[in-house]
Design an enzyme around this catalytic site. Structure first.
Site, short mmCIF file in Angstrom:
data_model
loop_
_atom_site.label_atom_id
_atom_site.label_comp_id
_atom_site.label_asym_id
_atom_site.label_seq_id
_atom_site.Cartn_x
_atom_site.Cartn_y
_atom_site.Cartn_z
CG ASP A 1 -15.60 1.47 24.37
OD1 ASP A 1 -14.66 1.16 25.12
OD2 ASP A 1 -15.43 1.87 23.19
CE LYS B 1 -11.34 5.25 25.55
NZ LYS B 1 -10.77 5.35 24.19
CG MET C 1 -18.55 12.26 20.30
SD MET C 1 -16.85 11.63 20.09
CE MET C 1 -16.57 11.94 18.34
#
Length: 260
Positions: A34, A56, A170
């Site tokens: 990732d 991502k 996030m």
């Protein structure tokens, strides 16, 4: 059949990878990694290992989860040792559970290798313990980003009144809403808040404020993702135990000066 290892790479500092996690990198035939892993870890891979980027970005997925699952299955069915390398811990907002279900459904042998999650490591590097006998006996991991099309079903009153320390992942883009919900549901406006950007690495930047002031402070300092949001009285301890910044400052002071 091969085997898949779902590995937590830790929060950023390559030294925080577990011994077992490092072994999984070294022995893998295929590594799917990732965006948030420290790329230094890939230097431990075999020379002929296939490296597949699954990065991502906020609001943009380079590779959809279904595609990642497909690659895990495809390579494992070819008899390969596959390491799925994720930032933090694979089962803490890492979609490791979804990948494990896909592997189990198709009868693929797999192991989960936990990693140090940023909800604990980032505040620790900022001098903020998530628990402390005098300040916090409870803490919770909270997602600050809702799945597209899904309504906000967080129990804000319970989070505001029932949990001493909140570690919010996030959440930078939704910070005004998060602060507003906590205030609306009974959290005191003077509650300390910290945002830790790129926790545990040299680029780490930490800003602090209160539920009432932190939105303006973050905007003024242009704090972006990836950042951890820590809410609670434990943030006050940073003033005395911000060891990482002090260590970096001392290292900078003792850098040799080269004269030409």
């Amino acid at each position: 059949m091969g085997k898949v290892y779902l590995v937590g790479a830790g929060p950023g500092d390559p030294g925080l990878i577990t011994v077992k996690g490092l072994k999984c990198i070294q022995e893998a035939d295929v590594i799917l990694y990732d965006r948030l892993i420290n790329k230094e870890l890939l230097s431990h891979a075999k020379e002929d290992a296939e490296l597949i980027y699954c990065g991502k970005l906020p609001d943009y997925h380079l590779m959809k989860q279904e595609t990642i699952n497909h690659f895990l299955l495809k390579h494992a069915k070819r008899g390969k040792v596959v390491t799925r390398l994720k930032g933090g811990d694979p089962f803490v907002y890492g979609r490791g559970g979804e990948e494990a279900l896909a592997l189990a459904k198709h009868g693929i042998d797999f192991e989960v290798v936990p990693g140090i999650t940023s909800g604990i490591a980032a505040p620790a590097y900022a001098g903020i313990p998530v628990t402390h006998r005098e300040y916090s006996s409870t803490f919770a991991f909270v997602t600050g980003h809702r799945r597209e099309g899904k309504e906000d079903d967080l129990r804000w009153e319970s989070l505001a009144k029932g949990i001493d320390t909140l570690a919010i992942y996030m959440g930078v883009g939704n910070l005004p809403y998060i602060c507003g919900q906590l205030l609306k549901n009974g959290r005191d406006a003077s509650t300390p808040v910290a945002l830790i950007h790129w926790g545990t690495v040299d680029e780490q930047q930490t800003v602090t404020g209160t539920l009432e002031t932190i939105v303006d402070i973050v905007k003024r300092n242009e704090i972006k993702n990836p950042s951890m949001i820590i809410v609670g009285e434990v943030v006050r301890l940073r003033e005395k135990i911000s060891w990482f910044e002090q260590m970096k400052h001392q290292e900078d002071e003792f850098q040799p000066t080269v004269a030409f």
